[in-house]
Design an enzyme around this catalytic site. Structure first.
Site: not given
Ligand code: UD1
Ligand code: CA
Length: 424
Positions: A172, A23, A302, A81, A15, A355-356, A157
Site C-alpha cells: 500500500n 517528521k 543555499r 491514520t 522512528r 550580512n548579519y 499491516e
Molecule cells: C502507512 C499505512 C501502510 C502503508 C504506508 C505507506 C496505515 C495503517 N498504514 O503505514 O499500509 O504501506 O503508510 O507509507 O495507514 N498519521 C497521522 N495520525 C496518526 C497516525 C499517522 O496523521 O494518528 C500520519 C503520519 O504523520 C504519516 C502518515 O499518517 O505522515 C502515515 O503514518 P505512519 O505511522 O508513517 O504509517 P506507516 O506505518 O508508514
Molecule cells: Ca510512513
C-alpha cells in the site's frame, strides 16, 4: 471534478528519533517533506487539509506561511491514520467530489503520477482507489491482499500480517482517491481491534468491499515514488533517489554535470543550457541559474539565488539569497549573502559580504553595481553599496557606500623595516 486533498502529518515519527523537528518538517535539499507533497497537489486540488498533531504549532506555522489554500486540522490524541482522516470529516460534510488522501512522509510522488491516478479512478468509475506498488523488500508496508479472482480484499499491516501475508510484495502506497459521498461514512465505523490498537485508514478497503462499492488498486510501476520516510536512513535514501531524478532532468535539458555521484541539486532549481556543474557542488532550495555558467567545484547555493548567463561561481563559494548578473565572476573562497551583483563584476578570492549583525539579528544587503571590482580578502559590511565601476583594494573592510569609479582602500600602509630580522 472538484478535488480536495487530505495530507496526514500528525504522527510522531518515532522512528526518526528527533526531539526538535516533526517528521514532516525534515528536509530533502532545503525543502520539507510536507512541502513536496503540498507542491504536488496544489495545482489540481481546490483545497488542502493538513492533519497536524505532533509539534502541531510548527507544522501549522509552516503551512500558513507557505501555502495559501491549505488549512490545518488538529488531531489530538493521534489514534491512527483512519482517525486522522475522520478529523477532516466535519469540514467535508456537504462535499461531493473526489478526496485525495496522501501521507506527509511520502515526498517522492510526482504530480503527473497523481494526475494519472485520479484519471484511473475516474475512468474505472471507482468509488475508492488505492495506489499500490511492488517492492522486492516489502517490510514495514501494508500488504495488498487480493481475492482468488485477483480483485482487492483488504490491506494488512506488517504487525498484523501472517507469515503468508508477509510474503506478499504488493504494498500500500498510502495514497487513496475517494468518491467522498460514497465513502465518508466509513470513518465513523472504523474499529481499532488490531496489533497497534489504532484506527487504520487501510480498513476502508474491506469496508468498501462490504458495502459493495467499486474498489480498485492503481499499480504504480516506478516504486521509488512511494518510498515512505520513517527513519533517518530512509531520509538519506529518499534524498539520493530525488537527486538522481533531478540530475537526469538537468542533463536532459543540456546541463553538464561532471560528476553526478558528488553533485546535489534541488528539484526547484532551474538551470540554463550549457552550464557546467563541477563536482562536489550542493544546490538546495529554489534557485535560477542562467546559460553558460560554471558552478563549482565545491560551490554551495543555499536557495533564493539568481545567477544570470555567463557567470562563474567558483570553488568554495557559498551564495545565499542573492542575484548575480551576467558575466560576473565570484572565483574562489567567498561568501555572497543577501546581495545584488551587477554585470561584469569581479570578486577577488576570499571576499565576504558581512550580512548579519548578531546583536540586532538584522540581515542587510550588499549592492555592487555594474563593473565593480573587489580586491581579494575584502569584507563588505552590509548595508553597503558600491556604485558603478568602483574598485576596492585587496584586504579592505568597507563600511560605507563607495561612489562610482572611485578606489576605496582601507589597508594600513606597507612598512618595510630593513634588516629587522638580522637585528633580532
Ligand atoms: C502507512 C499505512 C501502510 C502503508 C504506508 C505507506 C496505515 C495503517 N498504514 O503505514 O499500509 O504501506 O503508510 O507509507 O495507514 N498519521 C497521522 N495520525 C496518526 C497516525 C499517522 O496523521 O494518528 C500520519 C503520519 O504523520 C504519516 C502518515 O499518517 O505522515 C502515515 O503514518 P505512519 O505511522 O508513517 O504509517 P506507516 O506505518 O508508514
Ligand atoms: Ca510512513
Amino acid at each position: 471534478m472538484n478535488i480536495k486533498s487530505v495530507i496526514l502529518a500528525a504522527g510522531k515519527g518515532t522512528r526518526m528519533k528527533s526531539e526538535t523537528t516533526p517528521k514532516v518538517l525534515h528536509q530533502i535539499m532545503g525543502k520539507t517533506l510536507l512541502g513536496y507533497v503540498l507542491d504536488n497537489v496544489k495545482h489540481f486540488s481546490s483545497e488542502e487539509f493538513v492533519v497536524v498533531g505532533h509539534h502541531a504549532d510548527e507544522v501549522e506555522k509552516f503551512v500558513k506561511d507557505n501555502y495559501e489554500h491549505a488549512q490545518t486540522v488538529l488531531q489530538s490524541p493521534q489514534l491512527g491514520t483512519g482517525h486522522a482522516v475522520s478529523m477532516v470529516c466535519p469540514y467535508l460534510e456537504n462535499f461531493d467530489g473526489f478526496v485525495l488522501i496522501l501521507c506527509g512522509d511520502t515526498p517522492l510522488i510526482k504530480e503527473e503520477t497523481l494526475k494519472d491516478f485520479i484519471e484511473f479512478h475516474n475512468n474505472t468509475n471507482s468509488d475508492l482507489t488505492v495506489m499500490s506498488t511492488i517492492f522486492e523488500n516489502p517490510t514495514n508496508y501494508g500488504r495488498i491482499i487480493r481475492e482468488k479472482d485477483n480483485s482487492l480484499k483488504c490491506i494488512v499491516e506488517e504487525k498484523d500480517a501472517t507469515s503468508e501475508q508477509k510474503a506478499v510484495k504488493e504494498v500500500n502506497a498510502g495514497i487513496y482517491c475517494l468518491n467522498w459521498g460514497k465513502v465518508k461514512n466509513a470513518f465513523s465505523q472504523l474499529k481499532s481491534n488490531n496489533a497497534q490498537g489504532e484506527y487504520y485508514l487501510t480498513d476502508i478497503i474491506s469496508w468498501g468491499k462490504e458495502q459493495n462499492l467499486n474498489v480498485n488498486a492503481f499499480i504504480l510501476e516506478n516504486s521509488d515514488e512511494i518510498y515512505g520516510i520513517n527513519s533517518r536512513s530512509n531520509l538519506a535514501t529518499a534524498t539520493k533517489i530525488m537527486n538522481k531524478r533531478n540530475l537526469e532532468k538537468y542533463m536532459e535539458q543540456g546541463v553538464t554535470i561532471v560528476d553526478p555521484d558528488s553533485t546535489w541539486i534541488s528539484e526547484d532549481t532551474k538551470i540554463g543550457q550549457d552550464t557546467i556543474i563541477y563536482p562536489a557542488t550542493y544546490i538546495e532550495g529554489k534557485n535560477i541559474i542562467g546559460k553558460n555558467c560554471k558552478i563549482g567545484p565545491c560551490a554551495h547555493l543555499r536557495g533564493g539565488v539568481e545567477v544570470c548567463d555567463n557567470v562563474k561561481v567558483g570553488n568554495f563559494v557559498e551564495v545565499k539569497k542573492s542575484k548575480i548578473c551576467s558575466n560576473t565572476n565570484v572565483g574562489h573562497l567567498s561568501y555572497i549573502g543577501d546581495s545584488e551583483l551587477g554585470q561584469r563584476v569581479n570578486i577577488g578570492a576570499g571576499t565576504i559580504t558581512a550580512n548579519y549583525d548578531p546583536i540586532s539579528k538584522i540581515k542587510s544587503k550588499t549592492i555592487l553595481k555594474d563593473d565593480v571590482k573587489i580586491g581579494s580578502n575584502t569584507v563588505l559590511v552590509a548595508p553597503v553599496t558600491v556604485e558603478e565601476g568602483a574598485n576596492v583594494g585587496a584586504g579592505s573592510v568597507i563600511t560605507k557606500d563607495i561612489t562610482d569609479w572611485a578606489l576605496a582602500i582601507t589597508r594600513a600602509p606597507l612598512r618595510v623595516i630593513e634588516n629587522w630580522v638580522k637585528r633580532k
